[in-house]
Design a protein around this motif. Structure first.
Motif, PDB file in Angstrom:
ATOM      1  N   PRO A   1     -12.904  -3.444  -8.205  1.00 41.22           N
ATOM      2  CA  PRO A   1     -13.514  -1.825  -7.955  1.00 41.22           C
ATOM      3  C   PRO A   1     -14.253  -1.477  -9.512  1.00 41.22           C
ATOM      4  CG  PRO A   1     -11.700  -2.104  -7.474  1.00 41.22           C
ATOM      5  CD  PRO A   1     -11.746  -3.392  -7.371  1.00 41.22           C
TER       6      PRO A   1
ATOM      7  N   ASP B   1       1.069  -0.998  -0.030  1.00 37.07           N
ATOM      8  CA  ASP B   1       0.098  -0.274   0.260  1.00 37.07           C
ATOM      9  C   ASP B   1       0.855   1.480  -0.167  1.00 37.07           C
ATOM     10  OD1 ASP B   1      -1.751  -1.394   0.069  1.00 37.07           O
ATOM     11  OD2 ASP B   1      -3.029  -0.628   1.764  1.00 37.07           O
TER      12      ASP B   1
ATOM     13  N   VAL C   1      -1.836   6.796  -5.928  1.00 38.53           N
ATOM     14  CA  VAL C   1      -2.776   6.199  -5.667  1.00 38.53           C
ATOM     15  C   VAL C   1      -3.743   7.040  -4.439  1.00 38.53           C
ATOM     16  CG1 VAL C   1      -4.302   3.638  -5.527  1.00 38.53           C
ATOM     17  CG2 VAL C   1      -2.010   4.526  -6.931  1.00 38.53           C
ATOM     18  N   ASP C   2      -5.449   6.513  -3.961  1.00 37.02           N
ATOM     19  CA  ASP C   2      -5.820   7.025  -3.086  1.00 37.02           C
ATOM     20  C   ASP C   2      -5.605   6.259  -2.016  1.00 37.02           C
ATOM     21  OD1 ASP C   2      -7.932   7.964  -1.768  1.00 37.02           O
ATOM     22  OD2 ASP C   2      -9.094   9.142  -3.458  1.00 37.02           O
TER      23      ASP C   2
ATOM     24  N   LYS D   1      -9.274   0.020   1.532  1.00 40.12           N
ATOM     25  CA  LYS D   1     -10.777  -1.158   1.723  1.00 40.12           C
ATOM     26  C   LYS D   1     -10.213  -2.164   0.834  1.00 40.12           C
ATOM     27  CE  LYS D   1     -15.396  -0.722  -0.437  1.00 40.12           C
ATOM     28  NZ  LYS D   1     -16.040  -0.598  -1.141  1.00 40.12           N
TER      29      LYS D   1
ATOM     30  N   VAL E   1     -14.574   4.013  -9.643  1.00 38.23           N
ATOM     31  CA  VAL E   1     -13.416   4.100  -8.572  1.00 38.23           C
ATOM     32  C   VAL E   1     -12.087   3.368  -9.272  1.00 38.23           C
ATOM     33  CG1 VAL E   1     -12.920   2.854  -6.501  1.00 38.23           C
ATOM     34  CG2 VAL E   1     -15.278   2.941  -7.958  1.00 38.23           C
TER      35      VAL E   1
ATOM     36  N   ALA F   1      -9.670   6.987  -8.142  1.00 38.14           N
ATOM     37  CA  ALA F   1      -9.061   7.020  -6.976  1.00 38.14           C
ATOM     38  C   ALA F   1      -8.007   7.163  -7.918  1.00 38.14           C
ATOM     39  CB  ALA F   1      -9.310   5.134  -6.306  1.00 38.14           C
ATOM     40  N   ASN F   2      -7.305   6.748  -9.198  1.00 36.96           N
ATOM     41  CA  ASN F   2      -6.201   7.115  -9.376  1.00 36.96           C
ATOM     42  C   ASN F   2      -5.134   6.098  -9.876  1.00 36.96           C
ATOM     43  OD1 ASN F   2      -4.330   9.143 -10.936  1.00 36.96           O
ATOM     44  ND2 ASN F   2      -3.076   9.052  -9.321  1.00 36.96           N
ATOM     45  N   LEU F   3      -5.642   4.947  -9.016  1.00 37.40           N
ATOM     46  CA  LEU F   3      -5.655   3.212  -9.548  1.00 37.40           C
ATOM     47  C   LEU F   3      -4.681   3.327 -11.056  1.00 37.40           C
ATOM     48  CD1 LEU F   3      -3.741   1.520  -8.463  1.00 37.40           C
ATOM     49  CD2 LEU F   3      -6.357  -0.171  -8.238  1.00 37.40           C
TER      50      LEU F   3
ATOM     51  N   ARG G   1      -7.930   5.366   0.705  1.00 37.25           N
ATOM     52  CA  ARG G   1      -9.044   5.457   0.499  1.00 37.25           C
ATOM     53  C   ARG G   1      -9.308   3.754   0.184  1.00 37.25           C
ATOM     54  NH1 ARG G   1     -12.249  10.533   0.000  1.00 37.25           N
ATOM     55  NH2 ARG G   1     -10.971  10.380  -1.596  1.00 37.25           N
ATOM     56  N   VAL G   2      -9.046   3.808  -1.212  1.00 37.67           N
ATOM     57  CA  VAL G   2      -9.538   2.484  -2.198  1.00 37.67           C
ATOM     58  C   VAL G   2      -8.342   1.343  -1.413  1.00 37.67           C
ATOM     59  CG1 VAL G   2      -8.851   1.625  -4.145  1.00 37.67           C
ATOM     60  CG2 VAL G   2     -10.898   3.237  -3.703  1.00 37.67           C
TER      61      VAL G   2
END
Length: 226
Positions: free
Chosen positions: A206, A179, A187-188, A194, A210, A214-216, A190-191
């Motif tokens: 997701p 992470d 990457v956000d 979760k 999303v 989330a910029n993933l 918050r995602v």
């Protein structure tokens, strides 16, 4: 085990030579404790890891396959991210300096391998692409991309690290390392939080919106890239 045998032999020898019975008994119990520790270690952890270790040693757990397509500008990583997958990708990149995009098609694998691959991709300043499924450790590798693209039908699966024999501490450490890498790539969190809360036996895919928010996966892939 070797240490336990040595202590037991010393305890027996001490008693046979007329030494203190109490000292001999204490030494013998210490030696037996080594056997108890080995048994507990096997039951709690090693028996779960042994099949993986054997598979690696015998070559029955092959790394993901890596090939080059699209005129030598795109590397494709396909399969489980077993040990050696990052080494295979590095070898291809060294041999094919024109590669600018890494397409990932993997349902996951080892946390350390996904993290190593993500760092390699980031260090080479390459883009990443998913057109099918990229889950678990593969998502960490995907996050290493300078530009990260997904096809409209792509699926990125998130869940916690883990597996049989994994301690809570090792799982938490693995989640933190992957992470932290992805967060550093923009990457956000918050995602990611979760995703880490999803049990290893389950998975969360997701919605593409999303992933984009989330910029993933900041953008859909250009038509010519698919």
């Amino acid at each position: 085990l070797w240490w336990g045998v040595g202590v037991l032999r010393s305890a027996i020898g001490h008693g046979a030579a007329g030494g203190s019975t109490l000292v001999s008994l204490a030494a013998a119990l210490t030696g037996l404790g080594a056997f108890v520790w080995v048994g507990l270690f096997w039951w709690q952890s090693a028996r779960h890891v042994a099949p993986d270790v054997w598979a690696v040693l015998t070559g029955t757990a092959p790394p993901a396959a890596v090939r080059v397509d699209a005129g030598g500008t795109r590397a494709v990583v396909d399969g489980v991210l077993e040990f050696g997958s990052t080494r295979a990708l590095r070898a291809v990149l060294d041999a094919q300096p024109a590669v600018r995009v890494v397409r990932l098609e993997s349902r996951g694998g080892r946390v350390a391998e996904g993290l190593a691959m993500g760092r390699l991709i980031a260090a080479r300043n390459l883009d990443t692409l998913v057109s099918g499924e990229c889950s678990s450790a593969c998502v960490t590798a995907f996050a290493g991309g300078r530009q990260r693209w997904i096809a409209p039908t792509a699926k990125l699966g998130l869940h916690s690290a883990g597996g049989a024999g994994s301690s809570a501490a090792s799982v938490a450490a693995a989640n933190r390392s992957s992470d932290a890498f992805m967060a550093a790539r923009g990457v956000d969190l918050r995602v990611l939080d979760k995703g880490s809360a999803i049990a290893n036996s389950d998975i969360w895919f997701p919605d593409p919106m999303v992933l984009l928010a989330a910029n993933l996966a900041p953008d859909y892939a250009p038509r010519g890239l698919l």
